[in-house]
Enzyme design. Sequence first.
Site, PDB file in Angstrom:
ATOM      1  N   HIS A 140       6.460  -0.485   1.750  1.00 22.51           N
ATOM      2  CA  HIS A 140       5.992  -1.775   1.426  1.00 22.51           C
ATOM      3  C   HIS A 140       6.963  -2.664   1.763  1.00 22.51           C
ATOM      4  CE1 HIS A 140       4.234   1.245  -1.564  1.00 22.51           C
ATOM      5  NE2 HIS A 140       3.036   0.797  -1.056  1.00 22.51           N
ATOM      6  N   ASP A 178      10.820  -1.050   0.096  1.00 22.30           N
ATOM      7  CA  ASP A 178      10.839   0.473  -0.274  1.00 22.30           C
ATOM      8  C   ASP A 178      10.654   1.275   0.615  1.00 22.30           C
ATOM      9  OD1 ASP A 178       8.123   0.374  -0.272  1.00 22.30           O
ATOM     10  OD2 ASP A 178       7.932   0.703  -2.533  1.00 22.30           O
ATOM     11  N   SER A 226      -2.242  -0.142  -2.312  1.00 23.79           N
ATOM     12  CA  SER A 226      -0.690  -0.987  -2.564  1.00 23.79           C
ATOM     13  C   SER A 226      -0.404  -2.156  -2.124  1.00 23.79           C
ATOM     14  CB  SER A 226       0.227   0.217  -2.528  1.00 23.79           C
ATOM     15  OG  SER A 226       0.528   0.415  -1.151  1.00 23.79           O
TER      16      SER A 226
END
Length: 373
Positions: free
Chosen positions: A343, A340, A38
């Site tokens: 990240h 978040d 991610s």
Amino acid sequence: MKIYILLVIASFTFCFPEKVAPNSTSPPYNAIFNFGDSISDTGNFLKSGAITHPFIGNPPYGQTYFKHATGRCSDGRLMIDFIAEAYGLPFLPPKLALTKDQNIHTGVNFAVAGATALDSKFFVEAGLDKFLWTKDSLNIQLDWFKKLKPSLCTTKQDCDSYFGRSLFLVGEIGGNDINYPAFAGNITQLQATIRPAVEAVIKATNDLIAEGARELLVPGNFPIGCSTFFLTSYKSGNKEDYDESGCLKAFNGFAANYNKQLNQALETLRQKNPQARIMYADYYGAASRFFHAPALYGFTDGALKACCGGVGPYNFNSSTWCGQSGSNACPNASTYVNWDGIHLTEAAYRSIAQGLVNGPFSSPPLKTPPIKI
Ligand SMILES: *[C@@H]1O[C@H](CO)[C@@H](O)[C@H](O)[C@H]1NC(C)=O
Ligand SMILES: *[C@@H]1O[C@H](CO)[C@@H](O)[C@H](O)[C@H]1NC(C)=O
Ligand SMILES: *[C@@H]1O[C@H](CO)[C@@H](O)[C@H](O)[C@H]1NC(C)=O
């Protein structure tokens, strides 16, 4: 007169681009191929359905730059986007969203959010399958690349010349291999995963060299003890567990150990492959700066709390993720390091990307970009 001179220069540059300015007009990299999770996924996980974590497809993801959720796990651009911009290349198209006529010659992104360096089998056998976001591990991403390769170049000579000017990013990946045992609260398993995860990254790097890659950037892990997720999940009443930045010493220690093993293995790989330039990207060092002196980098709301999330001591709550109803986002993500809980924000990614492209956090250094970012 002025116009005349400009025209002469312009036509001269046009006719003899290589001779006039070999280094300043031609970017050193013509293409970028990215593998990872991610930290660098620009849409593959969302395209694959994002079943285990659909919230990344909701606002406020993407709000700062794209104005809509793109599948990037941030409020805006990721490091890979800033790196592409620096070398004058378009944002990398996600592999799973390629269209029939898409130009793939400037690069493709194979990264999938949640991906691991080790195959999913490893986590299934360790009883951690319920934590896995995806089974699209590094090996699967490599297979995607191998299948696409005949569309990129054909003869050996053709491939050597093309890959000689292509940058391969092998990661960051391996972070989730440590995260999943941590989600399960199994520190023994976390420690036991470090070595096989490093070996998987090294094997993939070696495979890419065998496929023709010559310029490879292999990132290490972040200081995960400063990560909002770890700070919330492993909150301790014992002051001794924290360093002077408020980070969890033990988890930073696990990341540092991972990076040390990765660096040692990369050195061996360099000796075996003198034809390749294998660079290490020091995400740990680049991100550590933010936690030591957040305000110096514009992170005036501190470095440890998430901008977007549910109620909790660090604005993070695993029962209310960013993008889910009940979560809240800060008014200006660029004053936060963490987006978040897991990240980072676009602002943090930009700063780290600058440290990679302009130095000093890639060693040996990446080739000089035409544009300083
Ligand atoms: C933690 O992982 C270790 C090593 O894989 C395993 O032996 C142990 O059973 C796990 N503990 C728990 C509580 O799941
Ligand atoms: C997380 O949110 C729930 C309500 O959704 C709340 O009960 C719980 O206390 C919160 N956790 C923390 C660590 O604040
Ligand atoms: C957000 O904060 C940054 C850095 O402090 C500032 O440059 C920018 O103007 C702010 N943006 C908004 C929309 O307030």
